[in-house]
Write an enzyme that holds these catalytic residues in place. Structure first.
Site, mmCIF file in Angstrom:
data_model
loop_
_atom_site.group_PDB
_atom_site.id
_atom_site.type_symbol
_atom_site.label_atom_id
_atom_site.label_comp_id
_atom_site.label_asym_id
_atom_site.label_seq_id
_atom_site.Cartn_x
_atom_site.Cartn_y
_atom_site.Cartn_z
ATOM 1 N N ASP A 27 90.595 -58.508 -101.552
ATOM 2 C CA ASP A 27 91.550 -58.002 -100.551
ATOM 3 C C ASP A 27 92.931 -58.656 -100.590
ATOM 4 O O ASP A 27 93.872 -58.103 -100.036
ATOM 5 C CB ASP A 27 90.996 -58.167 -99.119
ATOM 6 C CG ASP A 27 90.006 -57.082 -98.769
ATOM 7 O OD1 ASP A 27 89.822 -56.179 -99.595
ATOM 8 O OD2 ASP A 27 89.424 -57.152 -97.689
ATOM 9 N N CYS A 56 82.528 -35.599 -99.730
ATOM 10 C CA CYS A 56 82.917 -35.335 -98.345
ATOM 11 C C CYS A 56 82.774 -33.839 -98.037
ATOM 12 O O CYS A 56 82.513 -33.460 -96.891
ATOM 13 C CB CYS A 56 84.362 -35.761 -98.098
ATOM 14 S SG CYS A 56 84.625 -37.543 -98.057
ATOM 15 N N CYS A 59 83.412 -31.749 -94.606
ATOM 16 C CA CYS A 59 83.289 -32.626 -93.431
ATOM 17 C C CYS A 59 84.641 -33.236 -93.067
ATOM 18 O O CYS A 59 85.346 -33.773 -93.923
ATOM 19 C CB CYS A 59 82.275 -33.731 -93.707
ATOM 20 S SG CYS A 59 82.068 -34.881 -92.322
ATOM 21 N N CYS A 86 85.601 -37.881 -89.672
ATOM 22 C CA CYS A 86 86.407 -39.094 -89.502
ATOM 23 C C CYS A 86 87.813 -38.761 -89.020
ATOM 24 O O CYS A 86 88.362 -39.431 -88.133
ATOM 25 C CB CYS A 86 86.452 -39.896 -90.799
ATOM 26 S SG CYS A 86 87.107 -39.005 -92.231
ATOM 27 N N CYS A 123 89.249 -40.047 -85.177
ATOM 28 C CA CYS A 123 90.233 -41.130 -85.066
ATOM 29 C C CYS A 123 91.061 -40.948 -83.794
ATOM 30 O O CYS A 123 91.802 -39.960 -83.672
ATOM 31 C CB CYS A 123 91.142 -41.148 -86.293
ATOM 32 S SG CYS A 123 92.396 -42.456 -86.221
ATOM 33 N N CYS A 127 96.802 -46.826 -87.034
ATOM 34 C CA CYS A 127 95.410 -47.258 -87.182
ATOM 35 C C CYS A 127 95.087 -48.392 -86.209
ATOM 36 O O CYS A 127 95.850 -49.363 -86.091
ATOM 37 C CB CYS A 127 95.170 -47.709 -88.625
ATOM 38 S SG CYS A 127 93.529 -48.385 -88.922
ATOM 39 N N CYS A 129 88.438 -51.755 -86.138
ATOM 40 C CA CYS A 129 87.851 -50.502 -85.682
ATOM 41 C C CYS A 129 86.881 -49.971 -86.730
ATOM 42 O O CYS A 129 87.162 -50.033 -87.932
ATOM 43 C CB CYS A 129 88.963 -49.479 -85.435
ATOM 44 S SG CYS A 129 88.382 -47.880 -84.829
ATOM 45 N N CYS A 137 80.734 -41.157 -89.776
ATOM 46 C CA CYS A 137 80.504 -40.622 -91.116
ATOM 47 C C CYS A 137 79.016 -40.360 -91.336
ATOM 48 O O CYS A 137 78.184 -41.267 -91.215
ATOM 49 C CB CYS A 137 81.010 -41.599 -92.171
ATOM 50 S SG CYS A 137 80.695 -41.057 -93.874
#
Length: 388
Positions: A141, A196, A199, A202, A206, A227, A254, A261
């Protein structure tokens, strides 16, 4: 050391096996060629969707994400590993209780950066000692690496509409790590299919509208400025007033886009004890947290990812959550927060008091207004009084 004449396929086989032996849940190997999402990333930055995360927009950072060889000269291969961190809520009722905060699952115990980085470095050292001399670098990261794209290229899953990497039959609650190496290996088949389908769960779920679907190249798009994870962790200043009510009681990070999902019905609890929720982080009391001292913060979150937000950021988030709760029981604690040494905390406590239908709030706000010397906090107090 084994012979350096081992075929690339054998080298890759040994590396994958060793990664699993070291405790990683999955491992794949991809070519470290230029990113297919480099242009999409540059457009995202140009649109300002990175918010205050200036480190993402630096010219060198964009170039490194476009081409791993700029980051690690001579990089030819990427070893990509994953470590599952999912754990079910110890008290499922906590998420529905507005008096208690919600901490993202990944942040409920040990800082994964430390654990993952230590294992990645150990894996690279093992490659050097047991297989062949390599030059490379490990990332978790913190480097200019598009980990999810590399993971998909290594066959580990697809990048979903919520930007997360999803593994079929295993879900998206995975930490990813990458080792860039200067040797050519045998590569896994890239994951091609987008499972996906139609779908849109998500995107629809949000609360702040941060998820924007896919761009013309198929890359998922997110406006980080909206976000909840960005707002409660990366944003260092005031949370925009129009977004505060949408945060609910999420005080650090979050998981909503993962929780809704369908693929995460396959998620299984992590075997890592370091990822089990430590006491007090699974549904913490908002009233207790908003009066936390610096000493208490430092002791409680030693070794925790929550340190990233610092005390002022966390208490800012908690004050917003208390305002969203809107219960009179929160007034005494918010009155304490309104006199905190940090203007960021005082301003959000003022907003929270403005959300509570209790006459005591007016007296508390007026008393602070008489002595407040920070212009922004004064504006927050006045706005709350005007709403009464």
């Amino acid at each position: 050391m084994e012979s350096t004449l081992l075929l690339p396929a054998k080298l890759s086989e040994r590396i994958r096996a060793q990664a699993l032996e070291m405790g990683f849940g999955v491992a794949g190997i991809a070519p470290a060629h230029e990113s297919a999402q480099g242009d999409a990333f540059a457009r995202w930055v140009d649109a300002g969707m990175h918010g205050e995360m200036g480190y993402l927009a630096r010219e060198d950072a964009v170039a490194k994400r476009r081409d791993p060889a700029v980051l690690v000269p001579g990089a030819r291969s990427a070893v990509v590993v994953g470590l599952e961190y999912y754990n079910a809520d110890a008290d499922p009722a906590a998420t529905a209780d507005p008096s208690r905060g919600i901490v993202a699952r990944y942040a409920r115990n040990h800082d994964y950066h430390e654990l993952m980085k230590e294992r990645l470095i150990a894996l690279q050292e093992w490659i050097n000692a047991e297989l062949l001399p390599v030059t490379g670098r490990a990332y978790v990261d913190t480097g200019a690496v598009l980990e999810r794209e590399l993971a998909s290229r290594a066959g580990l899953g697809w990048q979903a509409r919520n930007t997360m990497l999803i593994q079929p039959g295993r879900g998206s609650f995975w930490f990813l790590g990458v080792i860039l190496l200067d040797v050519e290996l045998a590569y896994d088949e890239a994951f091609q299919k987008d499972h996906c389908g139609t779908c849109n769960a998500c995107v629809s779920a949000c609360p702040t509208g941060a998820l924007l679907g896919r761009d013309e190249t198929g890359a998922p798009r997110m406006d980080a400025r909206r976000c909840i994870s960005y707002l409660t962790i990366e944003l260092k200043g005031a949370i925009p007033r129009d977004l505060r009510p949408l945060i609910g009681n999420r005080v650090y990070g979050c998981d909503i886009c993962q929780e809704v999902c369908p693929w995460n019905r396959f998620a299984t609890p992590s075997a890592e004890e370091a990822f089990l929720a430590r006491e007090g982080l699974d549904g913490p009391s908002l009233i207790e947290w908003v009066t936390m001292t610096q000493e208490e913060f430092s002791a409680r979150f030693k070794g925790s990812p929550i340190k990233r937000a610092k005390r002022r950021g966390l208490l800012r988030n908690v004050a917003v959550a208390l305002g969203n709760w809107g219960a009179p029981e929160a007034v005494p604690a918010l009155a304490v927060a309104l006199n905190d040494e940090e203007p960021l905390v005082r301003g959000h406590a003022a907003w929270a008091l403005g959300q509570i239908p209790d006459e005591r709030c007016v007296d508390v706000l007026r008393a602070r207004l008489a002595v407040e010397d920070d212009e922004w906090v004064v504006s927050e107090i006045r706005s709350s009084l005007d709403e009464k």
